[in-house]
Design a protein around this motif. Structure first.
Motif, PDB file in Angstrom:
ATOM      1  N   ASP A   1      -4.761  15.702   1.433  1.00 53.61           N
ATOM      2  CA  ASP A   1      -5.532  15.901   0.201  1.00 53.61           C
ATOM      3  C   ASP A   1      -4.696  16.496  -0.924  1.00 53.61           C
TER       4      ASP A   1
ATOM      5  N   ALA B   1      -7.911   1.516   4.946  1.00 58.07           N
ATOM      6  CA  ALA B   1      -7.220   2.103   3.797  1.00 58.07           C
ATOM      7  C   ALA B   1      -7.684   3.539   3.560  1.00 58.07           C
TER       8      ALA B   1
ATOM      9  N   PHE C   1       0.825  -1.210   0.000  1.00 55.00           N
ATOM     10  CA  PHE C   1       0.000   0.000   0.000  1.00 55.00           C
ATOM     11  C   PHE C   1       0.860   1.261   0.000  1.00 55.00           C
ATOM     12  N   LYS C   2       0.677   2.088  -1.013  1.00 56.27           N
ATOM     13  CA  LYS C   2       1.279   3.430  -0.998  1.00 56.27           C
ATOM     14  C   LYS C   2       0.230   4.382  -1.546  1.00 56.27           C
ATOM     15  N   PRO C   3      -0.161   5.394  -0.770  1.00 56.36           N
ATOM     16  CA  PRO C   3      -1.254   6.278  -1.206  1.00 56.36           C
ATOM     17  C   PRO C   3      -1.063   6.793  -2.624  1.00 56.36           C
ATOM     18  N   GLU C   4       0.131   7.286  -2.919  1.00 57.57           N
ATOM     19  CA  GLU C   4       0.412   7.845  -4.240  1.00 57.57           C
ATOM     20  C   GLU C   4       0.091   6.811  -5.338  1.00 57.57           C
TER      21      GLU C   4
ATOM     22  N   ALA D   1      -2.806  10.707   4.569  1.00 60.57           N
ATOM     23  CA  ALA D   1      -1.735  11.108   3.636  1.00 60.57           C
ATOM     24  C   ALA D   1      -1.981  12.508   3.083  1.00 60.57           C
TER      25      ALA D   1
ATOM     26  N   MET E   1      -6.034   5.732   6.004  1.00 61.29           N
ATOM     27  CA  MET E   1      -4.629   5.993   5.688  1.00 61.29           C
ATOM     28  C   MET E   1      -4.512   6.995   4.545  1.00 61.29           C
ATOM     29  N   LEU E   2      -5.404   6.872   3.573  1.00 62.61           N
ATOM     30  CA  LEU E   2      -5.395   7.841   2.473  1.00 62.61           C
ATOM     31  C   LEU E   2      -5.733   9.238   3.010  1.00 62.61           C
TER      32      LEU E   2
ATOM     33  N   TRP F   1      -1.871   4.312  -5.195  1.00 67.31           N
ATOM     34  CA  TRP F   1      -3.302   4.000  -5.290  1.00 67.31           C
ATOM     35  C   TRP F   1      -4.010   5.010  -6.182  1.00 67.31           C
ATOM     36  N   TYR F   2      -3.693   6.287  -5.981  1.00 62.63           N
ATOM     37  CA  TYR F   2      -4.336   7.300  -6.828  1.00 62.63           C
ATOM     38  C   TYR F   2      -3.888   7.132  -8.279  1.00 62.63           C
TER      39      TYR F   2
END
Ligand code: WTA
Length: 572
Positions: free
Chosen positions: A315, A306, A283-286, A313, A309-310, A288-289
């Motif tokens: 907006d 999740a 999992f890495k927010p970046e 991280a 966590m996003l 995922w987007y």
């Protein structure tokens, strides 16, 4: 059921007329969506893959796969051929036959999905395991299920105690430069050479499909058995709840080691012929987007932990990505905080739809479907064909706004059919009057919305993973310094709960931070990272009942500064 009498609700996949649909809906009507309703030949993998490959979706992308090193796509025709090939390899080199247990222990990759569906095509019962499992956890599951075949990678092989698993006949290794012997087979080499034609094994609707091991409050993890019949509910909820349509690009973030990653990561999207995104790695927010942007994901299914966590991280990252493809977002696994729903609305322009169900239930039961008004904090309403109620400890239905056991009337199509090797355990889920008891406490409001209140038992939900306290306690006391251990879930803003262990040390051991860390690592290496206690507290003695059971409820009360309740059964 007379279809003519139902013009208003037939095909009402948006449930715009929920009350009417609820009144008249019959699961039998869904059967005609499957080829077996005409041919009588049943196999979930045929309905999920081959049927589409033989029809107008032949060249439609079934699978978009990406991770740090791979970026691939497969049409339904490709998937049909590759799962046939996988089936042939499993049959030829592993002797896999109907009913055999085939376990799959590897990180997400296209081959995992080929192997899993190939095994289903042979009528085998598949058992997907999280790659994070360590030796003890792997052994318990392979031993209990008497798995005959395992598909894994060379890197994970040293966590498989091959010598201690007499039923395990063949291990397929997915990787490069595999040395073969009579027990170890190179999966990729034979996959490349295998025939694209496979004679599918037709099964009975009630034959075994998949075993998911899950945790309860006592004992080792239990093997929840689901059967092919579950496809009826996977299909219908894909329509009603996921709202999948022909042009959608769908992404479920769950791993197949968890029921969400199979019921809704494999079966539901493919039974409805949907393009399915699968992403490997961590999992890495970046990332995922990026995934949403790159594939133009329209329907996205994830979990509260999740989303939190996003949210954590920030907006700013979101503004760097074009997420306008998203049209429907869903969540499962733990209570979805109203705060997260408000955030989702703000940053994605989407209400996040909560869904409630369990490993044991196989598919969605209580949900927020697209056309309904969401009450943030509520899990939604039972889908048509599902009767839910709040019952007391004797199984009597309680009126609205009274807290009690969340229960479901037996008989939905995706219900587990047994607990592997443990029929009494299976029976213990039901009240004599036919209610399945979930172990969750909840109430229903006057509009029929259900509100989650907590677990009745001591099961811990940490980052969406279900962890049984008993399994962690058992591992803890294997450590030479640990005399006794009690494990609870402690509320945590991001993870839902974290695991906290109370430990009494053996004589001769000194309390220290190093020892805490050593004990933590011990559990991590023995079970899995997500099972290791984030907090350990040493105590001279643990609260116990007269019969010697650790009183987790008292530990929890200590931790949260709450009244400990009735202590009459506590020793001294
Ligand atoms: C919890 C997950 C609140 C619940 C598919 C349940 C939830 C357990 C929700 C099952 C939700 C799941 N709101 N709690 N929407 N969804 N849970 O077997 O306690 O991993 O009994 O299956 O998760 O967890 P399991």
């Amino acid at each position: 059921m007379n279809v003519v009498a139902l013009p208003a609700v037939k095909g009402d996949y948006n449930l715009t007329n929920y009350d009417e649909t609820y009144k008249h809906f019959d699961w039998k009507d869904v059967e005609k969506e499957f080829t077996w309703s005409e041919t009588g030949k049943v196999n979930l993998a045929y309905e999920a893959i081959d049927r589409h490959a033989e029809g107008f979706r032949k060249n439609k992308v079934a699978l978009y796969y990406s991770d740090d090193s791979r970026d691939e796509k497969y049409t339904f025709k490709d998937l049909k051929e590759l799962t046939n090939k996988a089936g042939n390899v499993l049959k030829e080199y592993g002797g896999v036959e109907k009913g055999d247990r085939v376990f799959i222990f590897m990180p997400r990759s296209p081959e995992l999905y080929f192997a899993l569906l190939g095994a289903v095509k042979l009528g085998a019962v598949v058992g997907p395991l999280f790659e994070a499992f360590m030796e003890g956890a792997v052994r318990d599951r392979l031993e209990d299920s008497e798995a005959k075949v395992l598909v894994t990678t060379p890197a994970l092989l040293d966590r498989v105690p091959v010598d201690k698993l007499p039923a395990l006949k063949t291990i397929f290794l997915v990787g490069r430069d595999i040395k073969e012997d009579e027990k170890q087979i190179d999966f990729l080499k034979h996959l490349a050479d295998a025939s694209k034609q496979l004679e599918l094994e037709w099964v009975d609707r009630m034959d075994g499909l998949i075993l998911h091991y899950t945790s309860g409050s006592t004992g080792k993890p239990k093997g929840v058995l689901h059967v092919h019949n579950a496809m009826i509910q996977h299909y219908q909820t894909a329509k009603w709840v996921l709202d999948l349509k022909e042009e959608d690009v769908y992404w479920c973030t769950a791993d197949p080691g968890w029921v969400t990653g199979t019921s809704y990561g494999i079966f539901a999207p493919w039974l409805t012929g949907t393009s399915n995104v699968i992403v490997g790695g961590r999992f890495k927010p970046e990332d995922w987007y990026k995934t949403i942007e790159k594939f133009g994901v329209t329907v996205w299914y994830s979990a509260p932990t999740a989303f939190r966590m996003l949210m954590g991280a920030g907006d700013e990252i979101i503004k760097k990505h074009d997420l306008t493809s998203l049209r429907h977002v869903l969540s499962v696994g733990e209570p979805l905080n109203p705060e997260v729903i408000r955030w989702g609305k703000k940053v994605f322009g989407q209400r996040i739809h909560d869904t409630w169900w369990m490993t044991e239930t196989g598919a969605h039961l209580i949900c927020n479907y697209p056309s309904m008004n969401i009450k943030p904090g509520s899990m939604g309403k039972p889908i048509p064909g599902v009767e839910a109620a709040i019952v007391d400890d004797q199984g009597n239905v309680l009126p609205p706004n009274r807290m009690g056991n969340l229960a479901i009337k037996k008989g939905w199509p995706s219900m587990m059919q047994t607990i592997w090797n443990n029929e009494p355990k299976y029976q213990s889920y039901f009240f004599p009057n036919g209610w399945y008891v979930s172990g969750d406490s909840a109430y229903m409001d006057e509009d029929g919305y259900f509100w989650f209140q907590g677990r009745v038992d001591d099961v811990i939900m940490t980052s969406g993973e279900r962890v049984g306290p008993f399994e962690v306690e058992s591992k803890l006391i294997e450590h030479p310094a640990v005399a006794e251990a009690g494990v609870i879930g402690k509320p945590d803003p991001v993870r839902g709960e974290i695991i906290k262990a109370f430990v009494a040390l053996m004589d001769g051991y000194e309390e220290s931070d190093e020892l805490k860390e050593e004990i933590r690592q011990f559990v991590k290496n023995g079970l899995a990272a997500h099972s290791a206690p984030r907090e350990i507290e040493f105590r001279d003695k643990l609260p116990k009942t007269r019969s010697g059971k650790i009183m987790r409820r008292v530990l929890k009360a200590w931790e949260l500064d709450l009244p400990a309740g009735d202590l009459s059964t506590m020793e001294d």
